[in-house]
Design a protein around this motif. Sequence first.
Motif, PDB file in Angstrom:
ATOM      1  N   ARG A  15       0.758  -1.137   0.070  1.00  0.00           N
ATOM      2  CA  ARG A  15       0.013  -0.058  -0.021  1.00  0.00           C
ATOM      3  C   ARG A  15       0.896   1.322  -0.086  1.00  0.00           C
ATOM      4  N   PHE A  16       1.949   1.175   0.472  1.00  0.00           N
ATOM      5  CA  PHE A  16       3.118   2.109   0.605  1.00  0.00           C
ATOM      6  C   PHE A  16       3.490   2.689  -0.753  1.00  0.00           C
ATOM      7  N   THR A  24       0.558   3.919   4.611  1.00  0.00           N
ATOM      8  CA  THR A  24       0.447   4.680   3.314  1.00  0.00           C
ATOM      9  C   THR A  24       1.342   5.993   3.641  1.00  0.00           C
TER      10      THR A  24
END
Length: 205
Positions: A19-20, A188
């Motif tokens: 997600r990052f 994130t």
Amino acid sequence: MQMHASTGCVLMASGLSTRFGSNKLLAQFDGQPLLCRAFAATDTPQLAARIVVTRSAQVQALCKAQGVPVLLHALPGRNDTVRLGLSALLERRPDLAGCMFLPGDQPLLRTESVEAVVRAFYSTKKRDICRLSYGGRVGSPVLFGRRYFEPLQHLPEGKGGSFLIRQDPDAVQEVPAANLWELADADTPEALAQLEARLMQDQSS
């Protein structure tokens, strides 16, 4: 506070940061790689030994530069990270009475809260499971007593310590954090920025 037995700590740093978008543990936070915040939070004499378990050669290099023990591996599962980290600590310290597990992406976790979890573990007669919480929300770090060492090394594929907690919820003692931000992780870039803004706010107040 002097402990009568030893507690180890596994820093979980094997995630893919999907997600990052890049390896979040190497992202800058307050002028240093994010993972350095976990190094600082666990830099206490109440932990007899610690090790970072990672699949990233860059994280391995950071750990070596910071003088933090590290284990590099290429296995896919969360259960692998738990098993490898605990086994490595037990090779160095077979006397461990408990082992703490902490993900490397909780930048606002305080050393005082890590120490509070250790104190709670040694103050309870059962010495089963202690974990940080705030206002009914549970999080990390989680400290497992020695009787869980064998099942921790034989977790189902892809499972972590929460698998054992769900099987034995009455064994868990919750330890209050100073605030909810201590439990927050940086999944994130937006979450990371929010946590850094919170840190700046705390530092200026």
